[in-house]
Enzyme design. Sequence first.
Site: not given
Length: 598
Positions: A134, A36, A313, A264
């Site tokens: 669940r 998965k 990013m 940064y």
Amino acid sequence: MRTGSMRVAEISLPAIRHNVRSIRKRTGGAIIAVVKANGYGHGAGIVARAAVQGGADLIAVADLEEAVQLRDEGLEAPLLCWLHGSRADFSEGVERGIEIGVSTPQQLEAVAEAARRLDSTAVVQLKIDTGLSRNGLPPSLWDEIFTRAAQLQGSGLLRVRGIFSHLANAGPENDRAQARVFDDAVARLRAAGVEPEMIHLAASAAMLSSPHLHYNTVRVGVAVYGLSPFPDRTSAQLGLIPAMTLKSEIVALRSVPAGTGVSYGFNHVCQSDTTLGLVPVGYADGMPRALNGAGATVTVAGAHCPIVGRIGMDQFIVDLGALGSRIGIGEPVVLFGDPERGVTPVELWAELLRTINYEVVAGIGQRVVRVPVDGDDAAEDVAAAAEGVGAADIDGGAPGAEWRVEVDDPEQMHDLGRRFGERLAAGDLVVLTGPLGAGKTTLTRGIGEGLGVRGPVTSPTFVLARTHPSQVGGPPLVHVDAYRLADATELDDLDLDYEGSVVVAEWGSGLVEERGSWLEIVIERPTGAGARAGSHPDATDGAATDNGATDDGAAADVTTGATAPGEGDEPDWSEAPIETRLVSVRGYGPRWARGVPR
């Protein structure tokens, strides 16, 4: 990089096949391999095919869309999915031979209706809630749905292949309590006239720790990928091989003076002149910004280099230190991989992020190209060697494969040491044995160069142990003369940092058998070519006289030993007749159970 991409996740197919085979040996039953979430970030199709080759009986995903995508990619193996939305249409799943995990009466009827429309027989597995709270059928519905499932199976619309549940991993007693509930469910299903082929409760953690929960099938995820589900046990200790190596490259180099701000906000300022390397991986690719200033490292040219400044990013920066002068644009960078190969493990990131290894690998972004590695790659040899690793090897000191090499001169000995140094990592122990003048310190000096430590590396005869700090952000080298040490207790009394350093112990044979993993290197020289094996070393075997003092702070003496009578200096190898040495290398314990790279 095989694809030319700046961001690659190499997925070792031999590792996945090995892990599945290892699971089979451990359990003896059927295996459901869970792929998965894009195969826990590894690539669902890549992992599914390798898992089937390794012997998996069924491939499982969470939802129907994932299963259909695998069918679209050509996977023909049995498939199971179990998490469904309220408007799920099971027609395509039934038509394409996908087994449906059923958690509600409504889902059971919807699957049966899809089979009726298609004039087919659907295959289902009943999911039971045994305490995880669940999805799954609660005990109050068991008799009703088991009876209905038996009726639908009798009509030919359904085949109930299995029954399963999922553990909360809340401790042994809670696991046993869930197992008792599960046993009751299995008994009541059988009483309704249905004999399930697959009965599965254990996922990776219970598969590895609780044989009494194996039943006839285990449903495993993270173990297939070679990762440990336990915070206190490594993959190697469990006989698993991590399949993913996350790689990039240096795309820019910049020499900067002390005081330079980085990225940064300048939340990192260089404390000394250094070289910064730019790596094109960022938080969009699954490298969390939370690693900023957390102490994470990546591996460049065998050295562990710190990540500095804020992660963007698309990119981050590493401080290369003196290593920057030895590499160029395009130098490979390993973000994480198999620690047995000397690279940063994904668990380090998980620890720094206060999360689990599952989350890190599952979060690797779409821009990272998944590249299956097979065939002539080194991973094939690693996995093949690991097939012989059993529980005894993992827990004890069974030796790995031995290899030998002839060394003709000091330059070759130094180069051999350098290659070792480039592969060694913090926590590694090297036991170095050989007669006086064999070249032990010459080899150690090469190890120091490969590690990027401050020198000069000379024999620690007069001080017992000397620490050489790294100049490239990697582990220090601790160089030990163990000749005067009577036993392992005296070695322990030196209080060496085994976990955070690379330790080279000359004359250390017989003192380290309880240390778990180590490399043994034996240097032989021709008979009559100097002192015989076992003669007192008492000085450097390839270095100038050392009186135990440090060179401009180059190395720190951590333990001072008394000078023995008759101590003198051994001639440098280069001053004696040059004779070929035979170097034998053997690894012991889980770190080297798969062999020692040449």
